[in-house]
Design an enzyme around this catalytic site. Structure first.
Site, PDB file in Angstrom:
ATOM      1  N   GLY A  19     -12.665  33.445   2.253  1.00 58.03           N
ATOM      2  CA  GLY A  19     -11.920  34.997   2.917  1.00 58.03           C
ATOM      3  C   GLY A  19     -12.666  35.877   1.858  1.00 58.03           C
TER       4      GLY A  19
ATOM      5  N   SER B 144     -16.633  31.378   3.143  1.00 60.75           N
ATOM      6  CA  SER B 144     -16.820  32.289   3.694  1.00 60.75           C
ATOM      7  C   SER B 144     -18.648  31.339   4.265  1.00 60.75           C
ATOM      8  CB  SER B 144     -17.544  33.409   2.581  1.00 60.75           C
ATOM      9  OG  SER B 144     -16.293  33.277   2.204  1.00 60.75           O
TER      10      SER B 144
HETATM   11  P1  13P Z   1     -13.169  31.413   5.476  1.00 62.34           P
HETATM   12  O1  13P Z   1     -14.270  30.595   6.193  1.00 62.34           O
HETATM   13  O2  13P Z   1     -12.885  32.155   5.872  1.00 62.34           O
HETATM   14  O3  13P Z   1     -14.003  31.617   3.865  1.00 62.34           O
HETATM   15  O4  13P Z   1     -12.216  30.039   5.160  1.00 62.34           O
HETATM   16  C1  13P Z   1     -12.737  28.682   3.709  1.00 62.34           C
HETATM   17  C2  13P Z   1     -11.388  27.929   4.264  1.00 62.34           C
HETATM   18  O5  13P Z   1     -10.668  28.241   3.516  1.00 62.34           O
HETATM   19  C3  13P Z   1     -11.576  26.766   5.131  1.00 62.34           C
HETATM   20  O6  13P Z   1     -10.666  26.111   4.964  1.00 62.34           O
END
Ligand code: 13P
Length: 252
Positions: A173, A211
């Site tokens: 994230g 991400s």
């Molecule tokens: P993001 O792709 O939003 O970084 O989240 C990754 C994740 O925690 C998937 O389980």
């Protein structure tokens, strides 16, 4: 040959409306994919029925967490038997948000893994180092110990239902992704730990998460030990999620 998987973890996002529209469009777009990738939707458990209805058997469905027991007086929990009964094929265990915000330990992860395998479902076990561990050169040892303990109760005949997702905590994230080289290095290290544990390591799918977006998926998926992705934010937008699935090289 290892299973190629792109899984969308919605976390605590979504609604009945989104479950219908988003999954409907992903299913529609996915019909034109011919690269053999298995698409898994992992919504909040309360929307499993809505998602399954839209998935129409073309997409797999999973839950984000289960309790370690099969049934009983555990208010608020759901079991892997219930996930199976509801039509799920996958269960996510040990996501870093569960570890960090809900205090899940490697031992608890191991108990949950056992319960999922006992139910006959596929477990996606998440591992990953913190920024502090990476900066102090402890990334590999931290991940290796999560793998060893988290998977310590897997019996010899159960490995075909185990998938490992490497998600560095600092990449979740944040918009920061591990370089494809760093991700490959960690995936190779995980595979060698699995081998050392006596698992059929070359047959176990290893997913990268943190991400992953349409513009970095191709480079990650081209690496020899990266067998797919676990996608957070980008899994909530049909066009982005399907683009990521498309970047999987055909014929691998
Ligand atoms: P993001 O792709 O939003 O970084 O989240 C990754 C994740 O925690 C998937 O389980």
């Amino acid at each position: 040959m290892r299973r190629k998987i792109v899984a969308g973890n919605w976390k605590m996002n979504g609604s009945k409306d989104l479950s219908e529209k988003l999954v409907g469009s992903i299913r529609f777009e996915a019909e034109s994919l011919d690269n053999g990738v298995e698409i898994v939707i992992i919504p909040p458990a309360i929307y499993i029925g809505d998602v399954l209805k839209q998935a129409q058997g073309a997409l797999s469905v999973g839950v984000q967490n289960v309790g370690q027991w099969q049934s009983g007086a555990y208010t608020g929990e759901i079991s892997s038997d219930m996930a199976k009964d509801a039509g799920c094929r996958y269960v996510l265990v040990g996501h870093s948000e569960r570890r960090q915000l809900f205090g899940e330990t490697d031992e608890l992860v191991a108990a949950k893994v056992s319960s999922v395998l006992f139910s006959g479902l596929v477990v996606i076990v998440c591992v990953g180092e913190t920024l502090e561990e990476r900066e102090s050169g402890q990334a590999e040892s931290a991940v290796s110990s999560q793998v060893r303990t988290g998977l310590s109760l897997v019996a010899q005949g159960e490995w075909q239902n185990v998938v490992v997702a490497y998600e560095p905590v600092w990449a979740i994230g944040t918009g920061k992704t591990a370089t494809s080289d760093d991700a490959q290095t960690m995936h190779a290290a995980i595979r060698s730990v699995l081998k050392d544990m006596g698992a059929p390591a070359d047959e176990i799918s290893l997913l990268y998460g943190g991400s992953v977006k349409a513009d970095n998926a191709a480079a990650l998926f081209a690496e020899p030990d990266i067998d797919g992705g676990l996608i957070g934010g980008a899994s909530l937008v049909a066009k982005d999620f399907v683009s990521i699935c498309r970047y999987f090289p055909a014929g691998t």
